[in-house]
Write an enzyme that holds these catalytic residues in place. Sequence first.
Site, short mmCIF file in Angstrom:
data_model
loop_
_atom_site.label_atom_id
_atom_site.label_comp_id
_atom_site.label_asym_id
_atom_site.label_seq_id
_atom_site.Cartn_x
_atom_site.Cartn_y
_atom_site.Cartn_z
N ASP A 45 -23.25 -30.08 7.25
CA ASP A 45 -22.11 -29.68 8.07
C ASP A 45 -22.29 -30.40 9.40
O ASP A 45 -23.21 -31.21 9.55
CB ASP A 45 -22.07 -28.14 8.25
CG ASP A 45 -20.67 -27.61 8.52
OD1 ASP A 45 -19.98 -28.18 9.40
OD2 ASP A 45 -20.25 -26.65 7.86
N HIS A 87 -16.20 -31.74 8.62
CA HIS A 87 -17.54 -31.16 8.85
C HIS A 87 -18.63 -32.21 8.62
O HIS A 87 -19.70 -31.89 8.08
CB HIS A 87 -17.76 -29.94 7.94
CG HIS A 87 -16.91 -28.76 8.32
ND1 HIS A 87 -17.24 -27.90 9.34
CD2 HIS A 87 -15.71 -28.33 7.84
CE1 HIS A 87 -16.30 -26.97 9.46
NE2 HIS A 87 -15.35 -27.21 8.57
N GLU A 138 -10.86 -27.27 6.42
CA GLU A 138 -10.58 -27.45 7.86
C GLU A 138 -10.55 -28.91 8.32
O GLU A 138 -10.93 -29.21 9.46
CB GLU A 138 -11.63 -26.66 8.67
CG GLU A 138 -11.58 -25.18 8.37
CD GLU A 138 -12.72 -24.36 9.00
OE1 GLU A 138 -12.46 -23.20 9.35
OE2 GLU A 138 -13.85 -24.88 9.11
C1 ACM Z 1 -14.88 -21.96 5.72
O1 ACM Z 1 -15.15 -20.84 6.15
N1 ACM Z 1 -14.61 -22.95 6.57
C2 ACM Z 1 -14.83 -22.23 4.30
#
Ligand code: ACM
Length: 528
Positions: free
Chosen positions: A189, A250, A307
């Site tokens: 991430d 991410h 996201e």
């Molecule tokens: C998430 O909580 N971004 C999957």
Amino acid sequence: MNKLIKRAIFLMLGNIFTVFLFAQQLPITPYPNQVEIKEGSLKISQTITIDDVKSSFKGELDVFKKQLNDYTNYKIKKRKLNTILYLIKDESVKQESYELKISSKGIEMKAGDSVGAFYGLQSVLQILIDSEIKEQAIAYCQIKDQPRYAWRGLMLDESRYFFGGKEVKRLLDMMAIHKLNKFHWHLTDSPGWRMEIKKYPLLTKVGGMGNQFDPNAPAQYYSQKEIKEIIEYAAQRHIEVIPEIDMPGHATAAVRAYPEISGGGSEKYPNFTFHPGKEETFEFLTNVLKEVGELFPSKYIHIGGDEVHFGNHMWKTFPEVKEMMKKNKWKSMVDVEHYFLNRMADTIQNMNKTVLGWDEVVGAGLSRYNTTVMWWRHDKPQLFEKSIKEGYQVIMCPRLPLYFDFVQHDSHKDGRRWNGIADIESVYAFPNKEMTGGNDFDKANVLGMQANIWTEVIHNNDRMEFMTFPRIAALAEASWTTNGQKNWKGFSDRLPGLINFYQQRGIKLFNPLQPNKTPEINGPVKSN
Ligand code: ACM
């Protein structure tokens, strides 16, 4: 007259005894799906004999013996007059199921396969732990048990905070005793890349540096050897380890190491994405996924997909992206995102693996035969519905109540809140129609449920445990025990025993039954 009085007293006592039997429950969490408690009880001797002549569950028995040694003072010896635990392989018992009978003869456990045998032994273990603590005989009983859901998962985010192998094994131990069977490992991430990839050593050397709380923390990551060891440890406990390589967002840690494949970011999330227009990116990620696929025996690889809009602002400025959009008549960055996901899904399919993705992948046109969706946005139940309608397999992990970075008591100051908290009662109550936006959670393609331990607000091992225990027990029961058998009162009666067990292991937990006695282990930051 005397006789009549005696008879009346006898009947009265009988009734009281019956009521007592009905009120009584077994100390097993998750609670078995079929339990019959009978009259009488078995006193357990301090040494136990295991008769496994009619079984072939050696691996399961090895783990059980270790657990019994770690958690109790019982000794296993071949001796007459001991309590005997009979293990029997019986092909007529369904896969992943077990049958348990406690009678004057001893404890008899039957299973048709090694998974069922392991679950049966976990139930025996819990009964023995409880009977030792309470110095009590075990009620005669008969159990037939099988899981409600095939997927009973827990996710740990080690990108934001690195807990290390010892802590992960501690968590796996507790997952095992509660029959949780999927460990989703969020190893990459923005804050840090935690998995050795031999072809790209800078991923860990550079990308492994820093974490959510300290950008200068020295590199922390798992070598492939360490990962293998954890996978093996989990497999012995019938827990599958599923890796996640989050993309195309991410990606900050990865592109810090290899800036040539950065797709830029936004002011709040700089260098957040992989570059969607460069062949080099796909080659890089394909090589990464190949190593991941060889390392992890799981049929699943999670590719995130969440996201992306946080940081794809630069994409539209890249000449390669402009050209692709023109050629394919794409209208927005979502089309580019879907193209990216399709390319990586193809790579995974070519490896004969199945794609896992967060619910953003719904609508990307990925193959329904090869994609499983994790529904996480509780405020968008329509995505759960759409996933089911489009024929994807679905795992339910809505933020509320299944994100364990949310506070679990109203008095707690740190942790997330989003018009609600994730107290143990609501974890236990999941799934119900109110929490799934009216969607049916018993459909065949609903694989199960999972809780996610995100670590934006968790900065050490103690706090992780505080956020996880005892909610983990509610998660286990909610995913194993059918709604008809679930019973909050029964669960909360078992909770003090579980809390005592966790505390004996040195686990730093929150006691929801006595909130004032377990002060909050605070987080570094408050979060919304
Ligand atoms: C998430 O909580 N971004 C999957």
